[in-house]
Design a protein around this motif. Structure first.
Motif, short mmCIF file in Angstrom:
data_model
loop_
_atom_site.label_atom_id
_atom_site.label_comp_id
_atom_site.label_asym_id
_atom_site.label_seq_id
_atom_site.Cartn_x
_atom_site.Cartn_y
_atom_site.Cartn_z
N LEU A 1 21.84 -44.44 57.28
CA LEU A 1 20.65 -43.72 56.82
C LEU A 1 20.83 -43.47 55.33
CD1 LEU A 1 20.22 -41.01 59.61
CD2 LEU A 1 18.95 -43.16 59.36
N ASP A 2 19.82 -43.85 54.55
CA ASP A 2 19.84 -43.60 53.11
C ASP A 2 18.75 -42.58 52.77
OD1 ASP A 2 21.90 -45.39 52.40
OD2 ASP A 2 20.49 -47.06 52.46
N PHE A 3 19.06 -41.73 51.82
CA PHE A 3 18.11 -40.72 51.34
C PHE A 3 18.17 -40.68 49.82
CE2 PHE A 3 19.75 -39.40 55.46
CZ PHE A 3 18.60 -39.06 56.17
N PHE A 4 17.06 -40.32 49.20
CA PHE A 4 17.04 -40.00 47.77
C PHE A 4 16.87 -38.50 47.67
CE2 PHE A 4 15.02 -44.28 46.32
CZ PHE A 4 16.27 -44.87 46.30
N SER A 5 17.61 -37.88 46.77
CA SER A 5 17.47 -36.44 46.60
C SER A 5 17.34 -36.08 45.14
CB SER A 5 18.68 -35.71 47.18
OG SER A 5 18.54 -34.30 46.99
N ILE A 6 16.42 -35.19 44.86
CA ILE A 6 16.37 -34.62 43.53
C ILE A 6 17.49 -33.59 43.43
CG2 ILE A 6 13.89 -34.94 43.20
CD1 ILE A 6 13.64 -31.87 43.86
N VAL A 7 17.88 -33.25 42.21
CA VAL A 7 18.83 -32.17 41.98
C VAL A 7 18.02 -30.94 41.61
CG1 VAL A 7 20.74 -31.34 40.57
CG2 VAL A 7 20.60 -33.77 41.16
N VAL A 8 18.06 -29.93 42.45
CA VAL A 8 17.39 -28.67 42.14
C VAL A 8 18.46 -27.74 41.55
CG1 VAL A 8 16.15 -26.69 43.08
CG2 VAL A 8 15.72 -28.96 43.99
N PRO A 9 18.36 -27.39 40.26
CA PRO A 9 19.38 -26.53 39.65
C PRO A 9 19.52 -25.23 40.44
CG PRO A 9 17.94 -27.44 37.97
CD PRO A 9 17.31 -27.78 39.30
N GLY A 10 20.73 -24.96 40.90
CA GLY A 10 20.97 -23.75 41.69
C GLY A 10 20.44 -23.84 43.11
N GLY A 11 19.93 -25.01 43.50
CA GLY A 11 19.39 -25.19 44.85
C GLY A 11 20.48 -25.03 45.90
N GLU A 12 20.14 -24.34 46.98
CA GLU A 12 21.15 -24.03 47.98
C GLU A 12 21.73 -25.31 48.61
OE1 GLU A 12 19.60 -21.24 50.80
OE2 GLU A 12 21.60 -20.79 51.57
N PHE A 13 20.85 -26.22 48.99
CA PHE A 13 21.30 -27.44 49.67
C PHE A 13 21.94 -28.42 48.70
CE2 PHE A 13 20.97 -31.59 51.55
CZ PHE A 13 21.21 -31.40 52.90
N THR A 14 21.23 -28.71 47.61
CA THR A 14 21.72 -29.74 46.69
C THR A 14 23.01 -29.29 45.99
OG1 THR A 14 20.05 -28.97 45.08
CG2 THR A 14 19.52 -30.91 46.34
N SER A 15 23.21 -27.99 45.81
CA SER A 15 24.46 -27.51 45.24
C SER A 15 25.62 -27.75 46.20
CB SER A 15 24.39 -26.02 44.91
OG SER A 15 23.38 -25.79 43.96
N GLY B 1 30.78 -20.98 56.10
CA GLY B 1 30.61 -21.42 57.49
C GLY B 1 29.17 -21.50 57.96
N SER B 2 28.23 -20.94 57.21
CA SER B 2 26.82 -21.04 57.59
C SER B 2 26.29 -22.43 57.23
CB SER B 2 26.00 -19.94 56.92
OG SER B 2 26.04 -20.11 55.51
N VAL B 3 25.18 -22.83 57.89
CA VAL B 3 24.63 -24.16 57.68
C VAL B 3 23.26 -24.04 57.01
CG1 VAL B 3 23.95 -26.33 58.78
CG2 VAL B 3 25.85 -25.00 59.72
N VAL B 4 23.05 -24.82 55.96
CA VAL B 4 21.75 -24.89 55.26
C VAL B 4 21.05 -26.15 55.70
CG1 VAL B 4 20.59 -24.82 53.02
CG2 VAL B 4 22.91 -23.95 53.23
N TRP B 5 19.80 -26.04 56.16
CA TRP B 5 19.02 -27.19 56.62
C TRP B 5 17.88 -27.47 55.66
CZ3 TRP B 5 20.79 -29.80 60.80
CH2 TRP B 5 21.64 -29.13 61.67
N ARG B 6 17.68 -28.76 55.33
CA ARG B 6 16.55 -29.15 54.50
C ARG B 6 15.98 -30.47 55.01
NH1 ARG B 6 17.10 -24.70 53.04
NH2 ARG B 6 17.28 -23.83 50.94
N ALA B 7 14.68 -30.64 54.82
CA ALA B 7 14.01 -31.88 55.22
C ALA B 7 14.24 -32.97 54.19
CB ALA B 7 12.51 -31.61 55.37
N TYR B 8 14.56 -34.18 54.66
CA TYR B 8 14.74 -35.34 53.79
C TYR B 8 14.12 -36.57 54.43
CZ TYR B 8 17.60 -33.09 50.30
OH TYR B 8 18.00 -32.30 49.28
N SER B 9 13.41 -37.34 53.63
CA SER B 9 12.75 -38.55 54.12
C SER B 9 13.72 -39.73 54.08
CB SER B 9 11.54 -38.88 53.24
OG SER B 9 10.69 -37.74 53.16
N MET B 10 13.79 -40.48 55.16
CA MET B 10 14.64 -41.66 55.18
C MET B 10 14.05 -42.72 54.25
SD MET B 10 15.20 -39.96 58.06
CE MET B 10 13.94 -40.36 59.27
N VAL B 11 14.89 -43.35 53.44
CA VAL B 11 14.42 -44.45 52.60
C VAL B 11 15.00 -45.78 53.08
CG1 VAL B 11 13.94 -43.03 50.58
CG2 VAL B 11 16.21 -44.04 50.84
#
Ligand SMILES: Cc1cc2nc3c(=O)[nH]c(=O)nc-3n(C[C@H](O)[C@H](O)[C@H](O)COP(=O)(O)OP(=O)(O)OC[C@H]3O[C@@H](n4cnc5c(N)ncnc54)[C@H](O)[C@@H]3O)c2cc1C
Length: 87
Positions: free
Chosen positions: A69-83, A51-61
């Motif tokens: 809105l489109d975004f590109f994201s890297i995959v960070v292994p074990g990353g809180e947001f990308t997981s 139920g908690s929210v994770v916030w991360r900055a992302y640049s609009m592409v």
């Protein structure tokens, strides 16, 4: 849908497309009131299973006039947001 008392809007994740092993694109709906200039970023939040929210900055592409809105994201292994996104 926008919530007037909150400093964020709730948008729908419309598509996730893997581009390479460690890069993917995501498309989300756009609030009509959300304006930006090329080069700016937004803070995206995802709600975790607890139920908690994770916030991360992302640049609009996508362009400032696009419907979505489109975004590109890297995959960070074990990353809180990308997981959370991949879940
Ligand atoms: C202004 C701004 C714009 C950004 N725009 C984008 C964007 O368009 N696309 C995008 O993918 N990300 C962007 N980021 C980074 C993004 O906000 C997240 O930090 C990133 O996606 C990782 O989040 P996470 O929660 O999955 O990993 P976390 O749980 O935050 O990190 C897990 C581990 O990975 C490491 N790590 C995190 N990010 C990186 C990285 N980039 N390279 C190497 N190691 C890293 C951390 O130090 C940590 O050890 C931007 C950041 C800023 C400040």
């Amino acid at each position: 849908m926008s919530a007037s008392a909150e400093k964020f809007t709730r948008q729908t994740l419309l598509a996730v497309e893997p581009l390479t092993a460690n890069l993917f694109s995501l498309r989300v709906s756009r609030d009509p009131g959300f304006r930006f200039r090329a080069g700016q970023f937004a803070r995206l939040g995802v709600t975790k299973a607890d139920g908690s929210v994770v916030w991360r900055a992302y640049s609009m592409v996508s362009a400032p006039h696009d419907e979505y809105l489109d975004f590109f994201s890297i995959v960070v292994p074990g990353g809180e947001f990308t997981s959370e996104l991949s879940r």
